[in-house]
Design a protein around this motif. Structure first.
Motif: not given
Length: 411
Positions: A118-142
């Motif tokens: 669902g809809k969520m916001y992330f807190a200050g002790f976290l860093i967000r990286a948005n994976i480019k669409k030409e890569f499989n994000s689950f593969f990268v996450f693994c």
């Protein structure tokens, strides 16, 4: 083919580059694979919002480090909260976003956003990286679940007393990049394994919920001498007895120094078997109870001809059923009766005076046997869960390194 794969794996493990492979800074990989820094496959690295949490407003979830499960890396949804501030859409977690814990004991812990969260916001002790669409994000996450990543986090996070990794440093982690079809195939296989793991988790949760319900119904409520649910044929009122009347207490002075290679008896600490000892043993099955510190009051069933450390006490039944006694004191949660503010502890001289309702020995045996079988079933599914987790770990070691290749169904 299997023999060829085995030989290839053996060569790579020994540092030999097989045909069709190359040596890189992250190890030996297929020649078609590339190595890229994290910031080359992600659009941006953002810090989260510095806001306190408040009661969940029904729409806007707030994810913090503690809301990411240490084991599964999934989002906890049992204690929902919302950010207590003016909401900013720049901090909404979106598809293909990976969150990283940047400080504290959980530094490096990761979470891949799932639309079902669902809809969520992330807190200050976290860093967000948005994976480019030409890569499989689950593969990268693994790749953030691998030993290579754990080692990298260990090195980068321990530069000072407080563990931490900033965004600029996360950007430098090297990601292995196969061709996209191979990324997708590997992600599909690992995703299927995750579903098997989730299935086992749900089975265990269902059994634990079932057990909790039956414990409530098959043991009388406080002040009552009759349980809500009984086995057929039992109608007598339960008798009130002190715990010390129905069991005997045993202490131990053993420490980890009492482990001997040629010992005759298994020696247990609060969590596991730690070795063998020659300094005596319990002559029948028994229950251990942690006496102080972390986990105070936690119980465990252990077999006869074994021994326990002095950090625990032990109980054996006098004229009662061991399995029934174990369920009785586990349900009572003796840890709630601890004393001491700095280091909590419990003493048998105190909790041995607790009064409980006790049925006849025959009814105890029926109840004890039922819960023993239920516990054995939970243990069986826990073993299956551990096996599925180990299988996933093995798959990642083979597939994410290219030791075993799966391209268009070919190995």
């Amino acid at each position: 083919m299997k023999e060829d794969i085995a030989k290839r794996i053996e060569k790579i493990n020994n540092g030999i580059v097989p045909e069709g492979y190359k040596k890189t800074k992250v190890g030996i990989v297929p020649v078609e694979w590339d190595i890229a820094r994290f910031d080359e496959i992600a659009t941006r690295f953002d810090y989260g919002m510095n806001a306190a949490a408040k009661e969940y407003d029904g729409e806007n979830k707030y994810i913090r480090i503690t809301d990411i499960d240490e084991d599964s890396h999934k989002y906890y949804n049992s204690n929902l909260v919302s950010p207590d501030c003016q909401l900013d859409d720049a901090y909404i977690v979106k598809e293909n976003d990976i969150l990283f814990a940047r400080t504290g004991a959980s530094t490096g812990k990761t979470y891949l956003y799932n639309l079902s969260d669902g809809k969520m916001y992330f807190a200050g002790f976290l860093i967000r990286a948005n994976i480019k669409k030409e890569f499989n994000s689950f593969f990268v996450f693994c790749q953030t679940l691998t030993e290579r990543y754990d080692n990298w986090v260990r090195v980068f996070s321990m530069r000072s007393g407080q563990p931490g990794i900033n965004a600029q440093e996360f950007k430098t982690f090297d990601i292995v990049i196969p061709p996209l079809p191979e990324q997708q195939k590997i992600a599909e296989i690992l995703g299927a394994q995750d579903k098997l793991i989730e299935l086992q988790v749900r089975k265990i949760e269902q059994l634990q919920t079932l057990k909790k319900g039956y414990l409530q119904k098959m043991f009388p409520k406080k002040g009552c001498k009759y349980p809500e649910l009984r086995f057929k044929g039992f109608t007598d009122a339960w008798e009130q007895r002190e715990l010390g009347d129905i069991c005997e207490y045993h202490s131990s002075s053993l420490t980890a120094k009492d482990v001997y290679e040629d010992g005759s008896y298994d020696l247990y600490d609060a969590n596991s078997l730690i070795g063998k000892t020659n300094k005596g043993c319990m002559e029948k099955d028994y229950i251990t109870i942690i006496k102080d510190g972390a986990g105070v009051g936690r119980t465990r069933l252990l077999p006869k001809n074994s021994m326990f450390l002095g950090t625990m006490g032990a109980l054996t039944p006098r004229n009662s059923d061991l399995d029934f006694l174990y369920q009785l004191i586990t349900k009572a949660d003796l840890g709630k009766t601890y004393t001491g503010s700095t280091i909590p502890h419990i003493y048998f001289k105190d909790y041995g005076k607790n009064i409980y309702c006790i049925p006849s020995c025959t009814e105890q045996q029926q109840i004890g046997s039922y819960f023993r079988n239920l516990d054995n079933l939970i243990t069986l599914h826990q073993r299956k869960l551990d096996q599925e987790k180990q299988k996933k770990k093995s798959l990642m070691q083979l597939l994410l390194t290219g030791k075993v290749r799966i391209i268009d169904g070919k190995k």
